[in-house]
Scaffold this motif. Structure first.
Motif, PDB file in Angstrom:
ATOM      1  N   TYR A 265       7.117   2.761  11.077  1.00 47.12           N
ATOM      2  CA  TYR A 265       7.032   3.535   9.844  1.00 47.12           C
ATOM      3  C   TYR A 265       6.015   2.936   8.865  1.00 47.12           C
ATOM      4  CZ  TYR A 265      11.213   6.218  10.991  1.00 47.12           C
ATOM      5  OH  TYR A 265      12.123   7.058  11.583  1.00 47.12           O
ATOM      6  N   ALA A 266       5.305   3.824   8.187  1.00 50.09           N
ATOM      7  CA  ALA A 266       4.602   3.417   6.975  1.00 50.09           C
ATOM      8  C   ALA A 266       5.661   3.219   5.888  1.00 50.09           C
ATOM      9  CB  ALA A 266       3.612   4.494   6.544  1.00 50.09           C
TER      10      ALA A 266
ATOM     11  N   SER B 105       0.652   0.421   6.102  1.00 49.73           N
ATOM     12  CA  SER B 105       0.765   1.016   7.435  1.00 49.73           C
ATOM     13  C   SER B 105       1.750   0.241   8.298  1.00 49.73           C
ATOM     14  CB  SER B 105      -0.618   1.040   8.097  1.00 49.73           C
ATOM     15  OG  SER B 105      -1.108  -0.278   8.250  1.00 49.73           O
ATOM     16  N   PRO B 106       2.158   0.805   9.423  1.00 53.31           N
ATOM     17  CA  PRO B 106       3.135   0.116  10.281  1.00 53.31           C
ATOM     18  C   PRO B 106       2.705  -1.289  10.694  1.00 53.31           C
ATOM     19  CG  PRO B 106       2.983   2.400  10.929  1.00 53.31           C
ATOM     20  CD  PRO B 106       1.926   2.180   9.882  1.00 53.31           C
ATOM     21  N   SER B 107       1.436  -1.475  10.987  1.00 51.76           N
ATOM     22  CA  SER B 107       0.971  -2.802  11.415  1.00 51.76           C
ATOM     23  C   SER B 107       0.635  -3.711  10.246  1.00 51.76           C
ATOM     24  CB  SER B 107      -0.271  -2.649  12.292  1.00 51.76           C
ATOM     25  OG  SER B 107      -1.355  -2.180  11.507  1.00 51.76           O
ATOM     26  N   GLY B 108       0.532  -3.131   9.061  1.00 54.83           N
ATOM     27  CA  GLY B 108       0.135  -3.906   7.893  1.00 54.83           C
ATOM     28  C   GLY B 108      -1.361  -3.960   7.671  1.00 54.83           C
ATOM     29  N   SER B 109      -2.123  -3.296   8.518  1.00 60.05           N
ATOM     30  CA  SER B 109      -3.580  -3.400   8.444  1.00 60.05           C
ATOM     31  C   SER B 109      -4.176  -2.543   7.327  1.00 60.05           C
ATOM     32  CB  SER B 109      -4.204  -2.990   9.779  1.00 60.05           C
ATOM     33  OG  SER B 109      -3.857  -1.651  10.089  1.00 60.05           O
TER      34      SER B 109
ATOM     35  N   TRP C 172       3.358   8.626   7.579  1.00 63.94           N
ATOM     36  CA  TRP C 172       1.956   8.629   7.185  1.00 63.94           C
ATOM     37  C   TRP C 172       1.717   7.661   6.033  1.00 63.94           C
ATOM     38  CZ3 TRP C 172      -0.522  11.304  10.737  1.00 63.94           C
ATOM     39  CH2 TRP C 172       0.149  12.333  11.400  1.00 63.94           C
ATOM     40  N   VAL C 173       0.547   7.083   6.013  1.00 66.56           N
ATOM     41  CA  VAL C 173       0.155   6.186   4.925  1.00 66.56           C
ATOM     42  C   VAL C 173      -0.452   7.056   3.825  1.00 66.56           C
ATOM     43  CG1 VAL C 173      -1.152   4.149   4.282  1.00 66.56           C
ATOM     44  CG2 VAL C 173      -0.309   4.394   6.625  1.00 66.56           C
TER      45      VAL C 173
END
Length: 122
Positions: A32-33, A52-56, A101-102
């Motif tokens: 999840y975002a 974002s889910p990955s943190g990027s 979504w972000v």
């Protein structure tokens, strides 16, 4: 289904700092975002930050850019909001939210916490 619980709010003097945490239940947190929003009395809920889910990817409202930092620890199912140089205008109930979504629009987030009060005194 995701359940979100915020913590870390409180009363702080202008110029001070707080770190909000949002703990999520469920095994799909990392997909999840996560967003932070806030709502002051008599005002609409407004976007603060999202990750974002990955943190990027991280997005911030102009009003908090350079003062607030969003981060996440997927191993702990937790998203954080580090708030520095707090101002009285930051006083609000802060909510975390999870979505696919972000984005900055509150209606695009599917799950919400109950909120935590942040009060900044002058």
């Amino acid at each position: 289904q995701v359940q979100l619980v915020e913590s870390g709010g409180g009363l702080v003097q202008a110029g001070g700092s707080l770190r909000l945490s949002c703990a999520a239940s469920g095994r799909t947190f990392s997909s999840y975002a996560m967003g932070w929003f806030r709502q002051a009395p008599g005002k609409e809920r407004e976007f603060v930050a999202t990750i974002s889910p990955s943190g990027s990817t991280r997005l911030y409202a102009d009003s908090v850019k350079g003062r607030f930092t969003i981060s996440r620890d997927n191993a702990k199912n937790t998203v954080y909001l580090q708030m520095n140089s707090l101002k009285p205008d930051d006083t609000a109930v802060f909510y975390c939210a999870a979505g696919n979504w972000v984005v900055v629009t509150p209606s695009r987030y599917d799950y919400w916490g109950q909120g935590t009060q942040v009060t900044v005194s002058s």
